[in-house]
Motif scaffolding. Structure first.
Motif, PDB file in Angstrom:
ATOM      1  N   ARG A 162      40.020 -97.957  79.014  1.00  0.00           N
ATOM      2  CA  ARG A 162      39.415 -98.642  78.313  1.00  0.00           C
ATOM      3  C   ARG A 162      38.043 -99.358  78.855  1.00  0.00           C
ATOM      4  NH1 ARG A 162      42.001 -96.629  75.507  1.00  0.00           N
ATOM      5  NH2 ARG A 162      43.895 -96.960  74.481  1.00  0.00           N
ATOM      6  N   CYS A 163      37.771 -98.787  80.181  1.00  0.00           N
ATOM      7  CA  CYS A 163      36.708 -99.455  80.811  1.00  0.00           C
ATOM      8  C   CYS A 163      35.344 -98.443  80.444  1.00  0.00           C
ATOM      9  CB  CYS A 163      37.019 -99.381  82.456  1.00  0.00           C
ATOM     10  SG  CYS A 163      37.393 -97.513  82.869  1.00  0.00           S
ATOM     11  N   LEU A 164      34.193 -98.939  80.916  1.00  0.00           N
ATOM     12  CA  LEU A 164      33.246 -98.072  80.747  1.00  0.00           C
ATOM     13  C   LEU A 164      33.503 -96.397  81.403  1.00  0.00           C
ATOM     14  CD1 LEU A 164      29.949 -97.493  80.023  1.00  0.00           C
ATOM     15  CD2 LEU A 164      29.393 -98.187  82.195  1.00  0.00           C
ATOM     16  N   ASN A 165      33.277 -95.455  80.622  1.00  0.00           N
ATOM     17  CA  ASN A 165      34.022 -94.125  81.148  1.00  0.00           C
ATOM     18  C   ASN A 165      32.957 -93.139  80.637  1.00  0.00           C
ATOM     19  OD1 ASN A 165      35.102 -92.979  78.609  1.00  0.00           O
ATOM     20  ND2 ASN A 165      36.157 -95.110  78.854  1.00  0.00           N
ATOM     21  N   GLN A 166      32.888 -91.846  81.672  1.00  0.00           N
ATOM     22  CA  GLN A 166      32.197 -90.803  81.037  1.00  0.00           C
ATOM     23  C   GLN A 166      32.983 -89.654  81.890  1.00  0.00           C
ATOM     24  OE1 GLN A 166      28.042 -91.022  82.219  1.00  0.00           O
ATOM     25  NE2 GLN A 166      27.434 -88.784  81.525  1.00  0.00           N
ATOM     26  N   LEU A 167      32.764 -88.615  81.145  1.00  0.00           N
ATOM     27  CA  LEU A 167      33.405 -87.129  81.495  1.00  0.00           C
ATOM     28  C   LEU A 167      32.049 -86.270  81.654  1.00  0.00           C
ATOM     29  CD1 LEU A 167      35.555 -85.213  82.072  1.00  0.00           C
ATOM     30  CD2 LEU A 167      36.028 -84.859  79.701  1.00  0.00           C
ATOM     31  N   VAL A 168      32.067 -85.741  82.828  1.00  0.00           N
ATOM     32  CA  VAL A 168      30.969 -84.713  82.927  1.00  0.00           C
ATOM     33  C   VAL A 168      31.614 -83.397  83.449  1.00  0.00           C
ATOM     34  CG1 VAL A 168      28.995 -84.146  84.177  1.00  0.00           C
ATOM     35  CG2 VAL A 168      29.089 -86.389  83.548  1.00  0.00           C
ATOM     36  N   ILE A 169      31.352 -82.264  82.751  1.00  0.00           N
ATOM     37  CA  ILE A 169      31.721 -80.995  82.881  1.00  0.00           C
ATOM     38  C   ILE A 169      30.568 -80.121  83.353  1.00  0.00           C
ATOM     39  CG2 ILE A 169      32.911 -78.795  81.905  1.00  0.00           C
ATOM     40  CD1 ILE A 169      33.937 -80.556  79.886  1.00  0.00           C
ATOM     41  N   VAL A 170      30.991 -79.688  84.792  1.00  0.00           N
ATOM     42  CA  VAL A 170      29.653 -78.966  85.558  1.00  0.00           C
ATOM     43  C   VAL A 170      30.042 -77.526  85.159  1.00  0.00           C
ATOM     44  CG1 VAL A 170      28.898 -78.357  87.752  1.00  0.00           C
ATOM     45  CG2 VAL A 170      29.833 -80.708  87.324  1.00  0.00           C
ATOM     46  N   PRO A 171      29.021 -76.960  84.581  1.00  0.00           N
ATOM     47  CA  PRO A 171      29.054 -75.567  84.260  1.00  0.00           C
ATOM     48  C   PRO A 171      29.293 -74.521  85.138  1.00  0.00           C
ATOM     49  CG  PRO A 171      27.508 -76.628  83.058  1.00  0.00           C
ATOM     50  CD  PRO A 171      27.624 -77.590  84.179  1.00  0.00           C
ATOM     51  N   GLY A 172      30.178 -73.369  85.121  1.00  0.00           N
ATOM     52  CA  GLY A 172      30.188 -72.521  86.197  1.00  0.00           C
ATOM     53  C   GLY A 172      31.144 -72.914  87.318  1.00  0.00           C
ATOM     54  N   ALA A 173      31.605 -73.978  87.326  1.00  0.00           N
ATOM     55  CA  ALA A 173      32.151 -74.595  88.588  1.00  0.00           C
ATOM     56  C   ALA A 173      33.772 -74.477  88.342  1.00  0.00           C
ATOM     57  CB  ALA A 173      32.229 -76.005  88.701  1.00  0.00           C
ATOM     58  N   THR A 174      34.588 -73.927  89.401  1.00  0.00           N
ATOM     59  CA  THR A 174      35.969 -73.809  89.231  1.00  0.00           C
ATOM     60  C   THR A 174      36.489 -75.277  89.948  1.00  0.00           C
ATOM     61  OG1 THR A 174      35.932 -72.616  91.232  1.00  0.00           O
ATOM     62  CG2 THR A 174      36.191 -71.366  89.334  1.00  0.00           C
ATOM     63  N   HIS A 175      37.798 -75.438  90.235  1.00  0.00           N
ATOM     64  CA  HIS A 175      38.443 -76.677  90.809  1.00  0.00           C
ATOM     65  C   HIS A 175      37.780 -77.063  91.978  1.00  0.00           C
ATOM     66  CE1 HIS A 175      41.636 -79.467  91.033  1.00  0.00           C
ATOM     67  NE2 HIS A 175      41.932 -79.046  92.234  1.00  0.00           N
ATOM     68  N   LEU A 176      37.506 -76.318  92.948  1.00  0.00           N
ATOM     69  CA  LEU A 176      36.921 -76.705  94.403  1.00  0.00           C
ATOM     70  C   LEU A 176      35.339 -76.961  94.434  1.00  0.00           C
ATOM     71  CD1 LEU A 176      39.383 -74.900  96.876  1.00  0.00           C
ATOM     72  CD2 LEU A 176      39.564 -77.368  95.945  1.00  0.00           C
ATOM     73  N   PHE A 177      34.724 -76.419  93.361  1.00  0.00           N
ATOM     74  CA  PHE A 177      33.130 -76.508  92.933  1.00  0.00           C
ATOM     75  C   PHE A 177      32.883 -75.611  94.495  1.00  0.00           C
ATOM     76  CE2 PHE A 177      34.781 -80.148  91.068  1.00  0.00           C
ATOM     77  CZ  PHE A 177      34.169 -80.171  89.736  1.00  0.00           C
ATOM     78  N   GLU A 178      33.276 -74.417  94.367  1.00  0.00           N
ATOM     79  CA  GLU A 178      32.733 -73.652  95.563  1.00  0.00           C
ATOM     80  C   GLU A 178      31.476 -72.729  95.149  1.00  0.00           C
ATOM     81  OE1 GLU A 178      36.938 -72.714  98.136  1.00  0.00           O
ATOM     82  OE2 GLU A 178      36.741 -71.608  96.049  1.00  0.00           O
ATOM     83  N   GLU A 179      31.153 -72.871  93.823  1.00  0.00           N
ATOM     84  CA  GLU A 179      30.125 -71.973  93.510  1.00  0.00           C
ATOM     85  C   GLU A 179      28.888 -72.540  93.848  1.00  0.00           C
ATOM     86  OE1 GLU A 179      33.723 -71.119  91.495  1.00  0.00           O
ATOM     87  OE2 GLU A 179      32.657 -72.992  91.724  1.00  0.00           O
ATOM     88  N   PRO A 180      27.761 -71.756  94.183  1.00  0.00           N
ATOM     89  CA  PRO A 180      26.454 -72.297  94.495  1.00  0.00           C
ATOM     90  C   PRO A 180      25.811 -73.651  93.790  1.00  0.00           C
ATOM     91  CG  PRO A 180      26.796 -69.869  94.824  1.00  0.00           C
ATOM     92  CD  PRO A 180      27.801 -70.291  94.036  1.00  0.00           C
ATOM     93  N   GLY A 181      25.484 -74.510  94.365  1.00  0.00           N
ATOM     94  CA  GLY A 181      24.992 -75.667  93.480  1.00  0.00           C
ATOM     95  C   GLY A 181      25.876 -76.592  92.744  1.00  0.00           C
ATOM     96  N   THR A 182      26.980 -76.005  92.781  1.00  0.00           N
ATOM     97  CA  THR A 182      28.035 -77.147  91.839  1.00  0.00           C
ATOM     98  C   THR A 182      28.531 -78.058  92.766  1.00  0.00           C
ATOM     99  OG1 THR A 182      29.918 -75.695  92.745  1.00  0.00           O
ATOM    100  CG2 THR A 182      28.970 -75.138  90.720  1.00  0.00           C
ATOM    101  N   LEU A 183      28.587 -78.163  93.923  1.00  0.00           N
ATOM    102  CA  LEU A 183      29.141 -79.426  94.683  1.00  0.00           C
ATOM    103  C   LEU A 183      28.015 -80.096  94.864  1.00  0.00           C
ATOM    104  CD1 LEU A 183      31.608 -80.627  96.289  1.00  0.00           C
ATOM    105  CD2 LEU A 183      30.929 -79.313  98.249  1.00  0.00           C
ATOM    106  N   GLU A 184      26.876 -79.734  95.058  1.00  0.00           N
ATOM    107  CA  GLU A 184      25.544 -80.471  95.146  1.00  0.00           C
ATOM    108  C   GLU A 184      25.406 -81.295  93.814  1.00  0.00           C
ATOM    109  OE1 GLU A 184      25.496 -77.446  98.140  1.00  0.00           O
ATOM    110  OE2 GLU A 184      25.756 -77.433  96.248  1.00  0.00           O
ATOM    111  N   GLU A 185      25.694 -80.828  92.683  1.00  0.00           N
ATOM    112  CA  GLU A 185      25.650 -81.501  91.370  1.00  0.00           C
ATOM    113  C   GLU A 185      26.651 -82.449  91.390  1.00  0.00           C
ATOM    114  OE1 GLU A 185      24.398 -82.311  87.295  1.00  0.00           O
ATOM    115  OE2 GLU A 185      23.664 -81.784  89.042  1.00  0.00           O
ATOM    116  N   VAL A 186      27.762 -82.412  92.050  1.00  0.00           N
ATOM    117  CA  VAL A 186      28.950 -83.282  91.970  1.00  0.00           C
ATOM    118  C   VAL A 186      28.118 -84.468  92.936  1.00  0.00           C
ATOM    119  CG1 VAL A 186      30.986 -84.102  92.925  1.00  0.00           C
ATOM    120  CG2 VAL A 186      30.728 -81.878  91.798  1.00  0.00           C
ATOM    121  N   ALA A 187      27.618 -84.196  93.941  1.00  0.00           N
ATOM    122  CA  ALA A 187      27.210 -85.307  94.861  1.00  0.00           C
ATOM    123  C   ALA A 187      25.949 -86.043  94.077  1.00  0.00           C
ATOM    124  CB  ALA A 187      26.401 -84.700  96.025  1.00  0.00           C
TER     125      ALA A 187
END
Length: 203
Positions: A162-187
């Motif tokens: 019920r709070c302000l919220n947002q869902l962002v899906i990072v393209p090309g990333a698996t669960h651990l965000f091990e793909e190049p650039g995906t963890l940097e996008e999380v950060a």
């Protein structure tokens, strides 16, 4: 009485601090969360990387998935931050990964007005159950585009917030965000969310 091990980093002029709730089988030495923490510190945010379980407890699968227990430990860490001279005046947020995201949301729901922002990385917010509707802190859910099951669980959890919220899906990333650039996008996304909601000059 349990003593939690943690690493507190407070950059000069910090206005806020983010406590990290790690996922199952992970802790304060998680390279993924350390990378995110480094980016947050670079943006002027203090960080607390901590182990919510003691070393012997971390081998107990029942405790690893005990969301209530993990949330209680996270609340204890938040209380410590509110009393430590380095962080007592700082705004407070949570960053949760995997099961730690469920614990972060439970802890946030139990501390309305105290926790001012939550970010989940590849998290299990669904594990917060009935607490989801009580969360008041602005909440960002980040999920990998190839993490189909977790995307579904996050969408269901999002519908209960019920709070302000947002869902962002990072393209090309698996669960651990091990793909190049995906963890940097999380950060980058986490930094943006915390700066927006925890830093007084930007709110």
């Amino acid at each position: 009485m349990h003593r939690l091990s943690g690493t507190l980093t407070v950059p000069p002029g910090a206005a806020a601090v983010v406590a990290f709730a790690h996922g199952s089988g992970s802790g304060r030495f998680s390279p993924r969360n350390q990378l995110v923490a480094e980016v947050l510190v670079g943006a002027g945010l203090a960080t607390l990387l901590l182990d919510l379980l003691e070393e012997n407890e971390a081998q107990d699968r029942q405790k690893v998935f005990d969301i209530e227990l993990l949330a209680e430990r996270l609340q204890s860490a938040a209380l410590w931050l509110s009393q430590d001279p380095q962080t007592s005046d700082l705004h407070l947020g949570y960053f949760g990964a995997s099961t730690g995201a469920g614990a972060a949301l439970v802890a946030a729901a139990r501390s309305p007005g105290v926790i001012e922002a939550v970010v989940s990385r590849g998290g299990r917010p669904d594990l917060a159950g009935e607490y989801l509707s009580a969360v008041q802190a602005p909440t960002l859910l980040i999920v990998g585009g190839h993490d189909a099951l977790v995307i579904d669980l996050n969408k269901k959890a999002l519908s209960r917030l019920r709070c302000l919220n947002q869902l962002v899906i990072v393209p090309g990333a698996t669960h651990l965000f091990e793909e190049p650039g995906t963890l940097e996008e999380v950060a980058r996304l986490a930094k943006q969310w915390f700066v927006q909601h925890l830093m007084p000059t930007t709110r």
